[in-house]
Design an enzyme around this catalytic site. Sequence first.
Site: not given
Length: 337
Positions: A148, A124, A152
């Site tokens: 979050y 992302s 990643k």
Amino acid sequence: MKVLVTGGAGYIGSHTVLCLLEEGHDVVVLDNLSNSNAESLIRVQEITGKQVALQEIDLLDSAAVHGVLRGGNFDSVVHFAGLKAVGESVVDPLTYYKNNVAGTINLLESMQSAGVHRLVFSSSATVYGNSENVPLTEKLHLEATNPYGRTKQHIEEMLNDLCTSDPTWAVALLRYFNPAGAHESGLIGESPVGVPNNLVPFVAQVAVGRRDKLFVFGGDYPTIDGTGVRDYIHVMDLAEGHLAALGHIQRNCGAFKWNLGTGKGSSVLEVVDAFGKAAGRSIKYELVARRPGDAAVSYADAAAALADLGWSARRNLEQMCADHWRWQVSNPNGYER
Ligand code: NAD
Ligand code: UFG
């Protein structure tokens, strides 16, 4: 080619499964349906006229994941499965690290023992944090600002290490910018559970009358109209980017990273205007305070994907809004009937 798609019942996964089937690949989906509905895959089958098998399995169930990989004879894996709500990850980080990082470790161990060494991973643009070096290039230092995003970043680092340790691995790290839109049939699209976190699904629910108005987070950014600027990419362009990356890792080993974005930023109010035009109605909105943690401007330098993969986004904001609206208006409650 036979491809295992984790998270394939979800938003981006279902559109990519559709493209894989249309290209003649054999697809198995592994999904625990924690944030999706098997109806998406039924509709993918309707559109393509092709079959896709669903294994309803949690990535945290290592024995089950192992079983799927061992007997599967897969060439490659496309790995979408993961939790993705930034705010929720701040409140409950351990669930995010467990699901995203531990889930990925289970998947990689199973791939390793089954001798499947080709992976496309959903990263992302969040790994760039609030970098002001726009357009954002793949060379930038990673500095995710929330749990979050750090899942990643950690997974990217883990995959880099894996490729260094064993040169037979081939991994594509795809850093998505802001996916929106739907397949042009209007049969599949994003079906958020509860209040949408992201702009376009929220705007779509206002347009269809499920919500009263949009709250625009911040009108005092140093941008064209004071609202935040993002790189909105049509989900079908994104799906096609996965096929291009899959092709590349059939021919090349190592870890590769590519931004998947359009290279063009649009402000919140530009999106509201384009969506209003697509829906033929005005979108009510109210300017409110900035959302903590938001960057003013984020858009991709998309040159590397073009140079290495021959891929670039083909669809514009107008088409994205038109397709998103077609899906929303014919499925006002998403896949929930
Ligand atoms: P989504 O929630 O629609 O799809 C994710 C899928 O993974 C769901 O079907 C869910 O049921 C499944 N899943 C989650 N945890 C699982 C587990 N432990 N075992 C098995 N299945 C599991 O999300 P999406 O928008 O399609 O995103 C796909 C991927 O792309 C995610 O990894 C997300 O972090 C990443 N991504 C999304 C965006 C975005 O804005 N949508 C942006 C950048 C990156
Ligand atoms: N926005 C509003 N009102 C809303 C929702 C969003 O004004 O109700 C604004 C935001 O302030 C921002 C823009 O719309 O300026 C886009 O916001 P999104 O929440 O749709 O997207 P973000 O860029 O904040 O983040 C998303 C995902 C991240 C991902 C990132 C890049 O949520 O996980 O895109 O892919 F990392």
